[in-house]
Design an enzyme around this catalytic site. Structure first.
Site, short mmCIF file in Angstrom:
data_model
loop_
_atom_site.label_atom_id
_atom_site.label_comp_id
_atom_site.label_asym_id
_atom_site.label_seq_id
_atom_site.Cartn_x
_atom_site.Cartn_y
_atom_site.Cartn_z
N ASP A 104 9.61 7.86 11.79
CA ASP A 104 8.24 8.54 12.11
C ASP A 104 7.93 8.73 13.23
O ASP A 104 8.31 8.35 14.05
CB ASP A 104 7.13 7.73 11.11
CG ASP A 104 7.25 6.28 11.54
OD1 ASP A 104 7.81 6.02 12.71
OD2 ASP A 104 6.46 5.42 10.60
N ASP A 121 -0.60 -3.32 4.71
CA ASP A 121 -0.78 -2.64 3.32
C ASP A 121 0.44 -2.52 2.35
O ASP A 121 0.43 -1.77 1.59
CB ASP A 121 -1.59 -1.33 3.51
CG ASP A 121 -1.12 -0.43 4.26
OD1 ASP A 121 0.01 -0.60 4.71
OD2 ASP A 121 -1.57 0.51 4.53
N GLU A 154 2.22 5.42 3.07
CA GLU A 154 0.95 4.51 2.71
C GLU A 154 1.00 4.27 1.29
O GLU A 154 1.59 5.15 0.35
CB GLU A 154 -0.41 5.45 3.05
CG GLU A 154 -0.40 5.70 4.73
CD GLU A 154 -0.59 4.50 5.49
OE1 GLU A 154 -0.30 3.50 5.08
OE2 GLU A 154 -1.11 4.79 6.65
N HIS A 173 3.17 -0.75 3.68
CA HIS A 173 3.62 0.67 3.95
C HIS A 173 4.89 0.53 4.71
O HIS A 173 5.23 -0.57 5.23
CB HIS A 173 2.85 1.77 4.66
CG HIS A 173 2.66 1.53 6.21
ND1 HIS A 173 1.36 1.50 6.82
CD2 HIS A 173 3.32 0.73 7.19
CE1 HIS A 173 1.33 1.08 8.11
NE2 HIS A 173 2.71 0.80 8.09
P1 PGA Z 1 4.00 -3.75 13.58
O1 PGA Z 1 3.77 -2.36 12.60
O2 PGA Z 1 5.15 -3.89 13.58
O3 PGA Z 1 3.23 -3.13 14.72
O4 PGA Z 1 3.03 -4.92 12.98
C1 PGA Z 1 4.69 -2.33 11.53
C2 PGA Z 1 4.26 -1.21 10.59
O5 PGA Z 1 3.27 -0.61 10.56
O6 PGA Z 1 5.22 -0.50 9.82
#
Ligand code: PGA
Length: 270
Positions: free
Chosen positions: A67, A136, A143, A138
């Site tokens: 992304d 959450d 999302e 995702h």
């Molecule tokens: P993080 O993010 O590794 O900074 O916890 C993971 C994500 O949001 O996919």
């Protein structure tokens, strides 16, 4: 799903690097799917270390990132292109032209998704996709309530994700609310998936992913349907799993089987 629980964050990074190393050894011209965020940084550091000291080479590999924020220049400190260059690509021998990150500045952002999908297809698909997970549930920027059949496209970020990621932006700095992300179907087409999560903040999302129902409310739960997914987590991220003793037992049995019948799946020297 294979669930591997290791004592701490650094141990998950070493095990993840073993999996990437085996992939590169078995198919030097493989296509890697890569992720940003805090979680994979230790993995990238370990891959850089192995490249420098053990000659681990990425010279024939290609990569596709999950992304990118819409509206950020690739040189912006918070852009995911800049993150990948700084944290990995500038320190290994992957040709930069073989690395792909969605273009957050595409003239027509609605056309960038299908164009990115076409590039993945031309590369023959993704051999090994690395994933983090949001608190959450995702994956990429898919999302909760994202279509489980989605393709690369623009997503509007949730308040939760914007808050989780605000730590990377300076106070008062504009933070994008839109991103372009590989879709859930795109991710599911990867031949192998490795999801990394560490820390207590991920424990609920991991429990929902591994032991909950498959639902768009927890996009990572679709991985239950994937043929070859490994969930590689530390004790803290595993703390809300009900069947953790079983997962530990399974991994001891599986290790013994691989050691005996498919030692080529083990990293060199083990
Ligand atoms: P993080 O993010 O590794 O900074 O916890 C993971 C994500 O949001 O996919």
């Amino acid at each position: 799903m294979e669930v591997l629980i290791l004592p701490h964050h650094d141990a998950t990074a070493v095990r993840a690097a073993d999996i990437v190393e085996v992939q590169l050894r078995q198919k030097p011209s493989c296509t890697l799917g890569l992720a940003t965020g805090s979680t994979p940084i230790a993995l990238y550091n370990e891959l850089i270390r192995r490249h420098r000291s053990n000659g681990l080479s990425f010279s024939q590999a290609a990569s596709f990132n999950l992304d990118e924020y819409i509206g950020l220049d690739p040189t912006h400190p918070q852009s995911y292109r800049r993150f990948m260059n700084d944290k990995l690509f500038d320190h290994i021998d992957i040709p930069i032209t073989a690395t792909h990150v969605p273009n957050g500045l595409a003239e027509n952002p609605l056309e960038e998704g299908p164009a990115y999908e076409a590039k993945i297809r031309e590369a023959g698909g993704i051999d090994l996709q690395i994933l983090g997970i949001g608190s959450d549930g995702h994956i990429g920027f898919n999302e909760p309530t994202s279509s489980l059949g989605s393709r690369t496209r623009i997503k509007t970020l949730t308040e939760q994700t914007i808050t989780d990621n605000s730590r990377f932006f300076e106070a008062g700095e504009a933070q994008p609310h839109l991103a372009i992300t590989m879709g859930i179907k795109t991710i599911m087409e990867s031949k192998r998936i490795l999801l990394l999560a560490t820390g207590e903040g991920k424990a609920e999302a991991i429990a929902a992913t591994v032991e909950g129902a498959i639902t768009a409310m927890c996009p990572a739960s679709i991985l239950q349907w994937h043929e070859k997914t490994t969930i590689l987590i530390d004790e803290a991220a595993a703390s809300k799993l009900q069947k953790r003793d079983y997962y530990q037992w399974v991994s001891t049995q599986q290790d013994a089987l691989v050691r005996k019948y498919r030692p080529s799946d083990l990293p060199e020297g083990l």
